[in-house]
Enzyme design. Structure first.
Site, PDB file in Angstrom:
ATOM      1  N   GLU A 177       0.856  -1.178   0.000  1.00 51.26           N
ATOM      2  CA  GLU A 177       0.000   0.000   0.000  1.00 51.26           C
ATOM      3  C   GLU A 177       0.895   1.232   0.000  1.00 51.26           C
ATOM      4  O   GLU A 177       1.959   1.210   0.626  1.00 51.26           O
ATOM      5  CB  GLU A 177      -0.892   0.079   1.255  1.00 51.26           C
ATOM      6  CG  GLU A 177      -2.013  -0.924   1.295  1.00 51.26           C
ATOM      7  CD  GLU A 177      -1.600  -2.195   2.022  1.00 51.26           C
ATOM      8  OE1 GLU A 177      -0.558  -2.178   2.709  1.00 51.26           O
ATOM      9  OE2 GLU A 177      -2.301  -3.214   1.879  1.00 51.26           O
ATOM     10  N   TYR A 224       7.696   2.648  -7.685  1.00 48.41           N
ATOM     11  CA  TYR A 224       7.069   1.323  -7.827  1.00 48.41           C
ATOM     12  C   TYR A 224       6.696   1.026  -9.289  1.00 48.41           C
ATOM     13  O   TYR A 224       6.850  -0.098  -9.752  1.00 48.41           O
ATOM     14  CB  TYR A 224       5.846   1.204  -6.918  1.00 48.41           C
ATOM     15  CG  TYR A 224       6.165   1.229  -5.444  1.00 48.41           C
ATOM     16  CD1 TYR A 224       7.179   0.439  -4.918  1.00 48.41           C
ATOM     17  CD2 TYR A 224       5.453   2.049  -4.571  1.00 48.41           C
ATOM     18  CE1 TYR A 224       7.485   0.467  -3.563  1.00 48.41           C
ATOM     19  CE2 TYR A 224       5.747   2.078  -3.213  1.00 48.41           C
ATOM     20  CZ  TYR A 224       6.765   1.283  -2.719  1.00 48.41           C
ATOM     21  OH  TYR A 224       7.061   1.309  -1.380  1.00 48.41           O
TER      22      TYR A 224
HETATM   23  C1  LIG Z   1      10.737   5.970  -2.609  1.00 44.62           C
HETATM   24  C2  LIG Z   1      12.206   5.839  -2.206  1.00 44.62           C
HETATM   25  C3  LIG Z   1      12.360   4.636  -1.286  1.00 44.62           C
HETATM   26  C4  LIG Z   1      13.064   5.654  -3.472  1.00 44.62           C
HETATM   27  O1  LIG Z   1      14.398   5.411  -3.033  1.00 44.62           O
HETATM   28  P1  LIG Z   1      15.686   5.805  -3.914  1.00 44.62           P
HETATM   29  O2  LIG Z   1      16.841   5.071  -3.339  1.00 44.62           O
HETATM   30  O3  LIG Z   1      15.790   7.277  -3.990  1.00 44.62           O
HETATM   31  O4  LIG Z   1      15.257   5.210  -5.334  1.00 44.62           O
HETATM   32  P2  LIG Z   1      16.221   4.895  -6.589  1.00 44.62           P
HETATM   33  O5  LIG Z   1      17.378   5.842  -6.575  1.00 44.62           O
HETATM   34  O6  LIG Z   1      16.513   3.444  -6.585  1.00 44.62           O
HETATM   35  O7  LIG Z   1      15.237   5.324  -7.800  1.00 44.62           O
HETATM   36  C5  LIG Z   1      14.696   4.436  -8.710  1.00 44.62           C
HETATM   37  C6  LIG Z   1      13.607   5.118  -9.511  1.00 44.62           C
HETATM   38  O8  LIG Z   1      12.568   5.624  -8.650  1.00 44.62           O
HETATM   39  C7  LIG Z   1      12.043   6.841  -9.210  1.00 44.62           C
HETATM   40  N1  LIG Z   1      12.390   7.968  -8.350  1.00 44.62           N
HETATM   41  C8  LIG Z   1      13.230   7.975  -7.307  1.00 44.62           C
HETATM   42  N2  LIG Z   1      13.291   9.209  -6.755  1.00 44.62           N
HETATM   43  C9  LIG Z   1      12.486   9.987  -7.503  1.00 44.62           C
HETATM   44  C10 LIG Z   1      12.130  11.373  -7.456  1.00 44.62           C
HETATM   45  N3  LIG Z   1      12.635  12.207  -6.516  1.00 44.62           N
HETATM   46  N4  LIG Z   1      11.241  11.838  -8.360  1.00 44.62           N
HETATM   47  C11 LIG Z   1      10.720  11.012  -9.294  1.00 44.62           C
HETATM   48  N5  LIG Z   1      11.035   9.690  -9.400  1.00 44.62           N
HETATM   49  C12 LIG Z   1      11.895   9.204  -8.513  1.00 44.62           C
HETATM   50  C13 LIG Z   1      12.718   7.014 -10.552  1.00 44.62           C
HETATM   51  O9  LIG Z   1      11.937   6.320 -11.524  1.00 44.62           O
HETATM   52  C14 LIG Z   1      14.046   6.312 -10.314  1.00 44.62           C
HETATM   53  O10 LIG Z   1      14.624   5.880 -11.494  1.00 44.62           O
HETATM   54  P3  LIG Z   1      15.726   6.819 -12.230  1.00 44.62           P
HETATM   55  O11 LIG Z   1      16.809   7.038 -11.223  1.00 44.62           O
HETATM   56  O12 LIG Z   1      16.167   6.008 -13.399  1.00 44.62           O
HETATM   57  O13 LIG Z   1      15.022   8.088 -12.590  1.00 44.62           O
HETATM   58  C15 LIG Z   1      12.723   7.144  -1.498  1.00 44.62           C
HETATM   59  O14 LIG Z   1      12.278   8.271  -2.237  1.00 44.62           O
HETATM   60  C16 LIG Z   1      12.285   7.292  -0.057  1.00 44.62           C
HETATM   61  O15 LIG Z   1      12.939   6.772   0.869  1.00 44.62           O
HETATM   62  N6  LIG Z   1      11.163   8.016   0.169  1.00 44.62           N
HETATM   63  C17 LIG Z   1      10.662   8.253   1.543  1.00 44.62           C
HETATM   64  C18 LIG Z   1      10.050   7.001   2.120  1.00 44.62           C
HETATM   65  C19 LIG Z   1       8.881   6.502   1.288  1.00 44.62           C
HETATM   66  O16 LIG Z   1       8.000   7.253   0.895  1.00 44.62           O
HETATM   67  N7  LIG Z   1       8.876   5.169   1.045  1.00 44.62           N
HETATM   68  C20 LIG Z   1       7.805   4.485   0.324  1.00 44.62           C
HETATM   69  C21 LIG Z   1       6.702   4.174   1.269  1.00 44.62           C
HETATM   70  S1  LIG Z   1       5.381   3.274   0.511  1.00 44.62           S
END
Ligand SMILES: CC(C)(COP(=O)(O)OP(=O)(O)OC[C@H]1O[C@@H](n2cnc3c(N)ncnc32)[C@H](O)[C@@H]1OP(=O)(O)O)[C@@H](O)C(=O)NCCC(=O)NCCS
Length: 152
Positions: A109, A121
């Site tokens: 979710e 995702y």
């Molecule tokens: C969601 C989250 C876990 C992604 O972690 P991350 O290590 O930054 O992700 P990655 O670097 O592996 O990114 C992979 C892809 O995700 C997407 N993405 C990541 N950050 C993004 C941003 N700021 N804006 C848009 N897309 C994004 C992109 O598609 C990216 O691919 P790309 O690098 O080729 O553009 C991180 O933003 C986070 O910790 N957020 C706060 C906690 C949260 O909301 N968790 C999910 C709860 S359901």
């Protein structure tokens, strides 16, 4: 710092990791999980993972198995190191671990306002399969959750 080309380790999250994990959690969310919830996930024996580089935890994924479904409950990258591929590495490690335990799908979710996570995702291949009304608390009310699924 997280250096994508440098060596890193992914392993199961244990009690010894809780202080660092809870510190990242509070910096990553406006409405964060409590330390107690994190501790209960470890006590319950969830197969959750952390990613570590240079001795520091940079991300974690909290998940559990139910029948043949892996439920991803929380995935976080330290806000200082987002956008560098940490969560991509963690979620792929979770797929491998879940497959080895006989899981056939991942369910999660996500807040409908969490556009960055939804984008993440989608990039991982998840599809939206439903909506849970008023599933999450906000600072001034409630919001819906998107339910997403990935077939392993
Ligand atoms: C969601 C989250 C876990 C992604 O972690 P991350 O290590 O930054 O992700 P990655 O670097 O592996 O990114 C992979 C892809 O995700 C997407 N993405 C990541 N950050 C993004 C941003 N700021 N804006 C848009 N897309 C994004 C992109 O598609 C990216 O691919 P790309 O690098 O080729 O553009 C991180 O933003 C986070 O910790 N957020 C706060 C906690 C949260 O909301 N968790 C999910 C709860 S359901």
């Amino acid at each position: 710092m997280f250096y994508p080309d440098n060596e890193y380790h992914i392993r199961q999250l244990t009690e010894a990791d809780l202080a660092q994990v809870c510190s990242i959690e509070k910096r990553a969310y406006t409405i964060a999980w409590t330390d107690k919830v994190h501790a209960e996930c470890v006590e319950s024996g969830y197969p959750s993972l952390i990613l570590k580089q240079g001795g520091a935890i940079v991300g974690y994924a909290i998940f559990n198995y139910l029948y043949d479904e892996c439920h991803l409950m929380n995935i976080v990258t330290d806000p200082n190191f987002q956008g560098l591929g940490v969560a991509t590495r963690l979620i792929k490690a979770m797929y491998d671990k879940a497959r080895k335990s006989g899981m056939v799908k991942v369910i999660l979710e996500v807040r409908e306002s969490n556009t960055i996570a939804i984008e993440f995702y989608h990039k991982q291949g998840f599809a939206e399969i439903g909506l849970r009304k008023n599933y999450y608390k906000t600072t001034d009310g409630q919001e819906d959750a998107l339910v997403m699924e990935l077939i392993l």
